[in-house]
Design an enzyme around this catalytic site. Sequence first.
Site, mmCIF file in Angstrom:
data_model
loop_
_atom_site.group_PDB
_atom_site.id
_atom_site.type_symbol
_atom_site.label_atom_id
_atom_site.label_comp_id
_atom_site.label_asym_id
_atom_site.label_seq_id
_atom_site.Cartn_x
_atom_site.Cartn_y
_atom_site.Cartn_z
ATOM 1 N N HIS A 12 0.825 -1.206 0.000
ATOM 2 C CA HIS A 12 0.000 0.000 0.000
ATOM 3 C C HIS A 12 0.861 1.258 0.000
ATOM 4 O O HIS A 12 1.906 1.320 0.660
ATOM 5 C CB HIS A 12 -0.903 0.031 1.231
ATOM 6 C CG HIS A 12 -2.145 -0.805 1.087
ATOM 7 N ND1 HIS A 12 -3.065 -0.595 0.078
ATOM 8 C CD2 HIS A 12 -2.617 -1.835 1.834
ATOM 9 C CE1 HIS A 12 -4.054 -1.471 0.217
ATOM 10 N NE2 HIS A 12 -3.800 -2.238 1.255
ATOM 11 N N CYS B 253 -0.046 2.473 -4.624
ATOM 12 C CA CYS B 253 -0.867 3.635 -4.960
ATOM 13 C C CYS B 253 -0.090 4.924 -4.661
ATOM 14 O O CYS B 253 0.781 4.949 -3.798
ATOM 15 C CB CYS B 253 -2.157 3.625 -4.148
ATOM 16 S SG CYS B 253 -3.227 2.208 -4.484
#
Length: 367
Positions: A167, A223
């Site tokens: 992430h 991301c």
Amino acid sequence: MLMLVDCSNCRTPLQLPPGARSIRCAICQAITRVADPRSLPPPLPTQPYATSSSHNYAPPPPAPSPYDRLSSFGQTPPVNGRKKAVICGISYRRTKHELKGCINDAKCMKYLLINKFKFPESSILMLTEEETDPYRIPTKHNIRMAMFWLVQGCQAGDSLVFHFSGHGSQQRNYTGDEIDGFDETLCPLDFETQGMIVDDEINATIVKPIPHGVKLHAIIDACHSGTMLDLPFLCRMDRTGRYVWEDHSPQSGMFKGTNGGEVISFSGCDDDQSSADTASLSKVTSTGAMTFSFIQAIERGHGTTYGDMLTSMRTTIRKNESDVGGGAVTSLLGMLLTGGSLGGGLRQEPQLTASEPFDVYTKRFSL
């Protein structure tokens, strides 16, 4: 020999130069002072190892330290041309943040580095939840220490790689060194309790120390990862379809470059985009879309230059190709990639950033 000390304010590990008694933290600017060992009083006697009738005292053996463990990872002879890599894959298992393809990404990247680019396996530090060594679990502290290990002692001719699959996020920037007003962040396994790793720290740790003649590649499959290393130059495509470099140096004048070396980063998407897992036709496994397209470009021979690499990666994701093709990675990883395909509807575009601009159409890609 550099000494590692924790910042007295934010606890960031810092490299204390030989002979120095203080150091300023690049993250919080606090000054940490270290006592001169020669001025310290001798240690007090401790419990003896001998019997009670003996008066010979000896200090207890020192407890093992995470710093000691990290310093022993991947030791190779100190000659030019060493290759070292840190590979981090985090699935965040049994949490609401769980991802499916990140550990597969790490395994695929390790195989690629060993078999395609001849990285010694002993010089690759893997951080995943599957590791049994507690210092190889991808916690915030361990990732920080792994980044220090990667650049420590590097010299001209060395090739370094930092790969992260997990992430990524953003947080408000208050120093004025971000064009969009946000810092990019990596999320370690324990980010909910220990916090995220901010791009300013990543830049200070693995970008600024890189000396002349050393090359570092970062592959960030997360991301909001477009400028995750805070590198000053971002490659964009102009209206004519050619790649041009944008200067993203901070308006404040803060230095974000290297100590003479070269740092190049491929990332999964722009700062305002999200990265995706690939869907698996077999429903058994998956990989990150960016790592998938990166490996595929190399295996299919589309990675001659950096421009070729970027174009191939973007084309793969845009077209959502349904097969992974042949090559050494596919044939030997078997279940990791066989039958993999990209799911439709991906809205991400791989990015290329660098410490210095170069001709992406002529500069040959290599790790």
